[in-house]
Design a protein around this motif. Structure first.
Motif, PDB file in Angstrom:
ATOM      1  N   TYR A 148       5.180   7.672  13.210  1.00 39.66           N
ATOM      2  CA  TYR A 148       4.834   6.561  12.183  1.00 39.66           C
ATOM      3  C   TYR A 148       3.065   6.145  11.977  1.00 39.66           C
ATOM      4  CZ  TYR A 148       9.736   5.291  13.220  1.00 39.66           C
ATOM      5  OH  TYR A 148      10.899   5.423  13.354  1.00 39.66           O
ATOM      6  N   TYR A 149       2.625   6.462  12.877  1.00 39.17           N
ATOM      7  CA  TYR A 149       1.021   6.328  12.972  1.00 39.17           C
ATOM      8  C   TYR A 149       0.709   7.563  12.189  1.00 39.17           C
ATOM      9  CZ  TYR A 149      -3.912   6.272  14.253  1.00 39.17           C
ATOM     10  OH  TYR A 149      -5.258   6.084  13.996  1.00 39.17           O
ATOM     11  N   THR A 150       0.939   8.738  12.053  1.00 39.11           N
ATOM     12  CA  THR A 150       0.677   9.933  11.478  1.00 39.11           C
ATOM     13  C   THR A 150       0.986   9.673  10.021  1.00 39.11           C
ATOM     14  OG1 THR A 150       1.045  11.408  13.173  1.00 39.11           O
ATOM     15  CG2 THR A 150       0.850  12.196  10.990  1.00 39.11           C
ATOM     16  N   GLY A 151       2.281   9.194   9.681  1.00 39.21           N
ATOM     17  CA  GLY A 151       2.563   8.909   8.434  1.00 39.21           C
ATOM     18  C   GLY A 151       1.663   7.872   7.777  1.00 39.21           C
ATOM     19  N   VAL A 152       1.398   6.586   8.301  1.00 42.26           N
ATOM     20  CA  VAL A 152       0.458   5.824   7.772  1.00 42.26           C
ATOM     21  C   VAL A 152      -0.867   6.121   7.624  1.00 42.26           C
ATOM     22  CG1 VAL A 152      -0.747   3.372   8.449  1.00 42.26           C
ATOM     23  CG2 VAL A 152       1.667   3.743   8.745  1.00 42.26           C
ATOM     24  N   TYR A 153      -1.157   7.071   8.525  1.00 42.06           N
ATOM     25  CA  TYR A 153      -2.548   7.652   8.528  1.00 42.06           C
ATOM     26  C   TYR A 153      -2.721   8.463   7.211  1.00 42.06           C
ATOM     27  CZ  TYR A 153      -6.949  10.064  10.229  1.00 42.06           C
ATOM     28  OH  TYR A 153      -8.255  10.419  10.507  1.00 42.06           O
ATOM     29  N   VAL A 154      -1.877   9.292   6.934  1.00 40.93           N
ATOM     30  CA  VAL A 154      -1.832  10.168   5.734  1.00 40.93           C
ATOM     31  C   VAL A 154      -1.616   9.428   4.432  1.00 40.93           C
ATOM     32  CG1 VAL A 154      -0.536  11.987   4.438  1.00 40.93           C
ATOM     33  CG2 VAL A 154      -0.917  12.205   7.020  1.00 40.93           C
ATOM     34  N   ILE A 155      -0.906   8.371   4.523  1.00 34.76           N
ATOM     35  CA  ILE A 155      -0.963   7.420   3.184  1.00 34.76           C
ATOM     36  C   ILE A 155      -2.088   6.899   3.092  1.00 34.76           C
ATOM     37  CG2 ILE A 155       0.539   5.563   2.330  1.00 34.76           C
ATOM     38  CD1 ILE A 155       2.929   6.306   3.908  1.00 34.76           C
ATOM     39  N   SER A 156      -2.632   6.215   4.254  1.00 36.07           N
ATOM     40  CA  SER A 156      -3.984   5.514   4.004  1.00 36.07           C
ATOM     41  C   SER A 156      -4.964   6.404   3.403  1.00 36.07           C
ATOM     42  CB  SER A 156      -4.350   4.914   5.291  1.00 36.07           C
ATOM     43  OG  SER A 156      -3.389   4.189   5.922  1.00 36.07           O
ATOM     44  N   PHE A 157      -5.073   7.758   3.687  1.00 36.66           N
ATOM     45  CA  PHE A 157      -6.068   8.571   3.246  1.00 36.66           C
ATOM     46  C   PHE A 157      -5.736   8.822   1.710  1.00 36.66           C
ATOM     47  CE2 PHE A 157      -7.818   8.706   7.294  1.00 36.66           C
ATOM     48  CZ  PHE A 157      -9.254   8.668   6.840  1.00 36.66           C
ATOM     49  N   ILE A 158      -4.659   8.975   1.235  1.00 32.12           N
ATOM     50  CA  ILE A 158      -4.309   9.157  -0.244  1.00 32.12           C
ATOM     51  C   ILE A 158      -4.483   7.904  -0.995  1.00 32.12           C
ATOM     52  CG2 ILE A 158      -2.253   9.466  -1.783  1.00 32.12           C
ATOM     53  CD1 ILE A 158      -0.614  10.779   0.339  1.00 32.12           C
ATOM     54  N   VAL A 159      -4.461   6.786  -0.405  1.00 28.80           N
ATOM     55  CA  VAL A 159      -4.929   5.608  -0.909  1.00 28.80           C
ATOM     56  C   VAL A 159      -6.424   5.451  -0.965  1.00 28.80           C
ATOM     57  CG1 VAL A 159      -5.091   3.211  -1.090  1.00 28.80           C
ATOM     58  CG2 VAL A 159      -2.889   4.220  -0.417  1.00 28.80           C
ATOM     59  N   LEU A 160      -7.106   5.812  -0.128  1.00 24.38           N
ATOM     60  CA  LEU A 160      -8.333   6.221   0.087  1.00 24.38           C
ATOM     61  C   LEU A 160      -9.070   7.135  -1.244  1.00 24.38           C
ATOM     62  CD1 LEU A 160     -11.219   5.352   1.124  1.00 24.38           C
ATOM     63  CD2 LEU A 160     -10.844   7.023   2.883  1.00 24.38           C
ATOM     64  N   GLY A 161      -8.438   8.222  -1.232  1.00 25.37           N
ATOM     65  CA  GLY A 161      -8.457   9.160  -2.020  1.00 25.37           C
ATOM     66  C   GLY A 161      -8.663   8.546  -3.440  1.00 25.37           C
ATOM     67  N   ILE A 162      -7.663   7.718  -3.907  1.00 25.44           N
ATOM     68  CA  ILE A 162      -7.449   6.861  -5.207  1.00 25.44           C
ATOM     69  C   ILE A 162      -8.519   6.083  -5.318  1.00 25.44           C
ATOM     70  CG2 ILE A 162      -6.134   5.573  -6.601  1.00 25.44           C
ATOM     71  CD1 ILE A 162      -3.531   6.770  -5.157  1.00 25.44           C
ATOM     72  N   HIS A 163      -8.934   5.618  -4.244  1.00 24.96           N
ATOM     73  CA  HIS A 163     -10.120   4.386  -4.449  1.00 24.96           C
ATOM     74  C   HIS A 163     -11.437   5.262  -4.419  1.00 24.96           C
ATOM     75  CE1 HIS A 163     -12.019   0.604  -3.459  1.00 24.96           C
ATOM     76  NE2 HIS A 163     -12.843   1.355  -2.910  1.00 24.96           N
ATOM     77  N   LEU A 164     -11.824   6.278  -3.936  1.00 25.58           N
ATOM     78  CA  LEU A 164     -12.817   6.986  -3.817  1.00 25.58           C
ATOM     79  C   LEU A 164     -13.171   7.601  -5.491  1.00 25.58           C
ATOM     80  CD1 LEU A 164     -12.852   8.950  -0.531  1.00 25.58           C
ATOM     81  CD2 LEU A 164     -14.686   7.098  -1.297  1.00 25.58           C
ATOM     82  N   ASN A 165     -12.037   7.950  -5.958  1.00 30.82           N
ATOM     83  CA  ASN A 165     -12.223   9.062  -7.351  1.00 30.82           C
ATOM     84  C   ASN A 165     -12.881   7.953  -8.310  1.00 30.82           C
ATOM     85  OD1 ASN A 165     -11.586  11.085  -9.043  1.00 30.82           O
ATOM     86  ND2 ASN A 165      -9.989   9.630  -9.876  1.00 30.82           N
ATOM     87  N   HIS A 166     -12.659   6.752  -8.265  1.00 37.50           N
ATOM     88  CA  HIS A 166     -13.209   5.670  -9.320  1.00 37.50           C
ATOM     89  C   HIS A 166     -14.688   5.261  -8.616  1.00 37.50           C
ATOM     90  CE1 HIS A 166     -13.995   2.867 -12.250  1.00 37.50           C
ATOM     91  NE2 HIS A 166     -13.877   1.946 -11.353  1.00 37.50           N
TER      92      HIS A 166
END
Length: 216
Positions: A148-166
């Motif tokens: 669960y922690y690993t899943g949340v961690y990965v999803i969080s960095f996908i969201v962060l990647g979207i945030h960083l792109n803009h």
């Protein structure tokens, strides 16, 4: 003193660029956990915890997060109010991409993850202390044994990647680096950086999860 919109955007851009450099450094240090020996990461973590310059920088980093988040919320409210007045003339979905439209949402989600991340790592190391016989490496790797922690961690960095792109592109525009000749380069670097950060942190988490699942 009331700051103008331009000054707010400039402060947010500079704080954002500071955090971008921090993320790249953080990724390099985390990648040490992939080394065959635990010592490389433990030595790096010890250096980060004991070096006086790094000690001061962690508070500057915290201030950078606070400023960036505060300015982001303020500018988002201002932009939303401005758009509501010109709604008929501005179809946001046609004029902006997903990463731009979701900046406040992705920013809030990243903030939630950051609080949890600081609780699990920074607070544990700084104020609670590690269990006897446990190293910094063990703390990091053991957390990834939880799916669960690993899943949340990965999803969080996908969201962060979207945030960083803009955010990466906006930061350069806010400091005046906005030219038709260089914008495509900035956009390409922004996309590449976002992908590297997302894949880098996610790969480390998934590697340790699979490694423990298969061999422990």
């Amino acid at each position: 003193m009331k700051l103008s919109s331009i000054v707010r955007k400039l402060i947010m851009a500079l704080s954002g660029l500071f955090l971008i450099v921090f993320l790249a450094t953080h990724l390099v240090i985390n990648s040490f956990t992939l080394a065959p020996s635990k010592d490389l990461f433990n030595d790096a973590a010890h250096f980060m915890a004991t070096n006086p310059i790094i000690y001061v920088m962690q508070y500057i980093l915290a201030l950078g997060f606070i400023i960036h988040i505060g300015m982001g919320i303020k500018l988002t409210i201002q932009n939303k109010m401005a758009r509501s007045k010109n709604y008929v003339f501005n179809n946001m979905s046609k004029n902006t991409d997903l990463s731009s439209r979701s900046m406040i949402i992705s920013g809030v989600l990243v903030l939630v993850f950051l609080v949890l991340h600081l609780r699990d790592y920074f607070y544990q190391m700084k104020f609670v202390g590690l269990p006897e016989g446990t190293t910094d490496y063990d703390l990091v790797v053991n957390l990834f044994s939880n799916p669960y922690y690993t899943g949340v961690y990965v999803i969080s960095f996908i969201v962060l990647g979207i945030h960083l792109n803009h955010g990466f592109q906006s930061a350069f525009q806010s400091i005046g680096a906005n030219h038709n000749k260089y914008n495509p380069i900035i956009k390409a670097v922004s996309t590449g950086y976002s992908i590297i950060i997302t894949l880098g942190f996610s790969t480390i988490a998934i590697f340790h999860f699979i490694n423990q699942y298969n061999f422990n």
